[in-house]
Design a protein around this motif. Structure first.
Motif, mmCIF file in Angstrom:
data_model
loop_
_atom_site.group_PDB
_atom_site.id
_atom_site.type_symbol
_atom_site.label_atom_id
_atom_site.label_comp_id
_atom_site.label_asym_id
_atom_site.label_seq_id
_atom_site.Cartn_x
_atom_site.Cartn_y
_atom_site.Cartn_z
ATOM 1 N N PRO A 57 -37.674 13.102 5.578
ATOM 2 C CA PRO A 57 -37.456 12.330 5.415
ATOM 3 C C PRO A 57 -39.064 11.333 6.527
ATOM 4 C CG PRO A 57 -35.766 13.588 7.121
ATOM 5 C CD PRO A 57 -36.979 14.900 6.149
ATOM 6 N N GLU A 58 -39.865 12.555 6.688
ATOM 7 C CA GLU A 58 -41.066 11.012 6.555
ATOM 8 C C GLU A 58 -41.933 10.367 5.544
ATOM 9 O OE1 GLU A 58 -43.895 14.187 8.470
ATOM 10 O OE2 GLU A 58 -42.072 15.193 9.855
ATOM 11 N N LEU A 59 -41.036 11.183 4.008
ATOM 12 C CA LEU A 59 -41.591 11.421 3.011
ATOM 13 C C LEU A 59 -41.228 9.713 2.268
ATOM 14 C CD1 LEU A 59 -42.004 14.112 1.439
ATOM 15 C CD2 LEU A 59 -43.562 13.318 2.670
ATOM 16 N N LEU A 60 -39.508 9.710 2.728
ATOM 17 C CA LEU A 60 -39.217 8.345 2.564
ATOM 18 C C LEU A 60 -38.600 6.841 3.608
ATOM 19 C CD1 LEU A 60 -35.734 10.571 2.073
ATOM 20 C CD2 LEU A 60 -37.778 10.087 0.748
ATOM 21 N N HIS A 61 -38.482 5.862 2.905
ATOM 22 C CA HIS A 61 -38.638 4.676 3.369
ATOM 23 C C HIS A 61 -37.053 4.035 4.239
ATOM 24 C CE1 HIS A 61 -42.041 4.529 0.392
ATOM 25 N NE2 HIS A 61 -42.615 4.616 1.456
ATOM 26 N N ALA A 62 -37.524 3.468 4.784
ATOM 27 C CA ALA A 62 -35.917 3.152 5.760
ATOM 28 C C ALA A 62 -35.396 1.331 3.933
ATOM 29 C CB ALA A 62 -36.332 2.024 6.679
ATOM 30 N N GLY A 63 -33.838 1.418 3.762
ATOM 31 C CA GLY A 63 -33.559 0.821 2.550
ATOM 32 C C GLY A 63 -33.924 1.778 1.054
ATOM 33 N N GLY A 94 -34.523 -3.724 -2.749
ATOM 34 C CA GLY A 94 -35.706 -3.298 -3.063
ATOM 35 C C GLY A 94 -36.326 -1.508 -2.998
ATOM 36 N N GLY A 95 -35.228 -1.740 -2.719
ATOM 37 C CA GLY A 95 -35.104 0.459 -2.271
ATOM 38 C C GLY A 95 -35.176 1.518 -3.418
ATOM 39 N N ARG A 96 -35.614 2.213 -3.456
ATOM 40 C CA ARG A 96 -35.363 3.305 -4.080
ATOM 41 C C ARG A 96 -34.520 4.308 -4.062
ATOM 42 N NH1 ARG A 96 -41.152 5.933 -2.125
ATOM 43 N NH2 ARG A 96 -39.714 5.895 -0.846
ATOM 44 N N ARG A 105 -23.281 0.868 -3.355
ATOM 45 C CA ARG A 105 -24.478 0.680 -2.800
ATOM 46 C C ARG A 105 -25.647 1.042 -3.588
ATOM 47 N NH1 ARG A 105 -23.422 4.883 2.392
ATOM 48 N NH2 ARG A 105 -24.607 3.189 3.527
ATOM 49 N N ILE A 106 -25.380 1.752 -4.450
ATOM 50 C CA ILE A 106 -27.011 1.261 -5.373
ATOM 51 C C ILE A 106 -27.425 0.009 -5.866
ATOM 52 C CG2 ILE A 106 -28.072 2.468 -7.927
ATOM 53 C CD1 ILE A 106 -25.762 4.565 -7.783
ATOM 54 N N ALA A 107 -26.119 -0.877 -6.499
ATOM 55 C CA ALA A 107 -26.857 -2.440 -6.883
ATOM 56 C C ALA A 107 -27.089 -2.803 -5.585
ATOM 57 C CB ALA A 107 -25.274 -3.061 -6.806
ATOM 58 N N ASP A 108 -26.708 -2.747 -4.056
ATOM 59 C CA ASP A 108 -27.281 -3.051 -3.052
ATOM 60 C C ASP A 108 -28.741 -2.738 -2.685
ATOM 61 O OD1 ASP A 108 -25.228 -4.405 -2.041
ATOM 62 O OD2 ASP A 108 -24.034 -2.937 -1.173
ATOM 63 N N CYS A 109 -28.709 -1.441 -2.887
ATOM 64 C CA CYS A 109 -30.429 -0.674 -2.804
ATOM 65 C C CYS A 109 -31.771 -1.477 -3.902
ATOM 66 C CB CYS A 109 -30.446 1.077 -2.668
ATOM 67 S SG CYS A 109 -32.086 1.915 -3.101
ATOM 68 N N ARG A 110 -31.081 -1.388 -4.683
ATOM 69 C CA ARG A 110 -31.688 -2.578 -5.712
ATOM 70 C C ARG A 110 -32.452 -4.091 -5.017
ATOM 71 N NH1 ARG A 110 -31.877 0.048 -11.582
ATOM 72 N NH2 ARG A 110 -33.070 1.687 -11.219
ATOM 73 N N ALA A 111 -30.831 -3.860 -4.591
ATOM 74 C CA ALA A 111 -31.536 -5.280 -4.703
ATOM 75 C C ALA A 111 -32.385 -5.738 -3.883
ATOM 76 C CB ALA A 111 -29.900 -6.246 -4.344
#
Length: 356
Positions: free
Chosen positions: A48-54, A248-250, A240-246
């Motif tokens: 979890p420490e290697l990932l970002h919110a979003g 700027g998430g990975r 959810r993948i489209a929202d993540c892209r929108a």
């Protein structure tokens, strides 16, 4: 098109590094952080420490069935069977069968001295599988009389602990005959830490087949015929993948099965000339990902260490870069990481600097 040969994906692995049992705790496995130029040794619960919110983690929610069966033919000869797939809504299965003499269509096999199956004929790629009809619901019979389908490189017979540990904590849809092993490291503590950090999650389904363990037996990898597996991407996950892209998430695929499902859905979208990144729905996929493949969806990948000369070695080399994967595997062997299904994990970034 990849110019590599199968020998390019071979490596020497000391046999004692093949994990025979899982780590005492799921998230106590080691995690090789391969997202930077140099490898970093971590513990899986640090993910979890290697990932970002979003960011969006996508899991494969398939459930491993007790797909290994032992039985006898009407002639008295013993057989060993491994279910490849259960045909939806029927009492029929496709199965790998080992016997001194192959059973003929119309003959019957008795499994676990508990239920019978009629051999309907041969099926599958190159007629390498047997088509059987069972005397009851396949899922119920397998759950009651089958054995955990441990991979061929795990040498012990399945035990009570394997029933629990060769299954993810979020397994939902029965049908896999091999575990999506990158997901085995996740426990409730890691999932809670991810949620607290603002990392979102979604699920796809791919029923892993026994072909996942098969080495590539042709020198020219372009000649290899991939096994086919059933997979599904729900409209909710596609959204959810489209929202993540929108935002700027990975998009982070947990396991090669998840990555293959997502990229297959992207290939299907392009084939249908869809304006969407992913084409939701269920499909058969025999996608074969080798260096040179253009990834459309996945930005990072959580994965275990794979068999030499396997299609999955080719996939991770395509994703993170051939030279980088060679260096990471050399580091993992030198540092005595544990390999394959019950082994340790690594985190990879996609080699391409840009994405569509």
């Amino acid at each position: 098109m990849s110019r590599h040969t199968v020998a390019d994906f071979d490596f020497e692995l000391p046999p004692e590094l093949i994990a025979q049992h899982p780590a005492p705790e799921r998230s106590a496995s080691r995690l090789l952080d391969g997202t930077g130029p140099a490898p970093v040794d971590r513990v899986f619960r640090e993910l979890p420490e290697l990932l970002h919110a979003g960011d969006l983690l996508v899991f494969n929610d398939t459930r491993v069935i007790k797909a290994r069966l032992y039985g006898v033919k009407a002639t008295g000869g013993s057989v060993e069977g491994l279910v490849e797939r259960v045909l939806p809504g029927t009492q029929e299965i496709w199965m790998h069968l080992r016997a001194s003499k192959s059973p003929k269509p119309g003959s019957r096999v008795r499994f676990a001295d508990a239920f019978n199956a009629e051999v309907l004929g041969r099926c599958g790629p190159d007629n390498g599988l047997f088509h059987l009809r069972l005397d009851g619901d396949p899922f119920e019979l397998l759950e009651r009389h089958g054995h955990v389908p441990l991979p061929p490189y795990i040498t012990h017979a399945d035990e009570a602990d394997d029933v629990r540990r060769y299954q993810t904590v979020f397994a939902r849809v029965p049908g896999a005959v091999a575990a999506p092993t990158a997901s085995l490291h996740f426990d409730e503590g890691v999932l809670a830490a991810l949620a607290e950090r603002g990392v979102e999650t979604a699920h796809v389904t791919l029923h892993v087949g026994a072909g996942t363990f098969q080495p590539v037996r042709v020198e020219n990898i372009a000649e290899h015929k991939m096994h086919s597996e059933w997979c599904e991407v729900s409209p909710q996950t596609a959204a959810r993948i489209a929202d993540c892209r929108a935002r700027g998430g990975r998009v982070i695929a947990v396991g090669t099965t998840t990555l293959r499902t997502l990229e297959s859905a992207a290939v299907a979208a392009r084939a249908a000339a869809s304006s969407e990144l992913l084409l939701a729905g269920s499909r058969e996929t025999d996608i074969f990902i080798t260096p040179g493949f253009e990834f459309q969806v996945v930005d990072r990948l959580v994965t275990n260490f794979h068999l030499p000369k396997s299609t999955l070695m080719m996939l991770v080399s395509a994703f993170a870069g051939y030279a980088h994967i060679r260096a990471l595997y050399a580091h993992a062997i030198a540092q005595r990481y544990r390999f394959f299904s019950y082994g340790d994990a690594m985190l990879l970034s996609r080699a391409q600097a840009t994405r569509p």
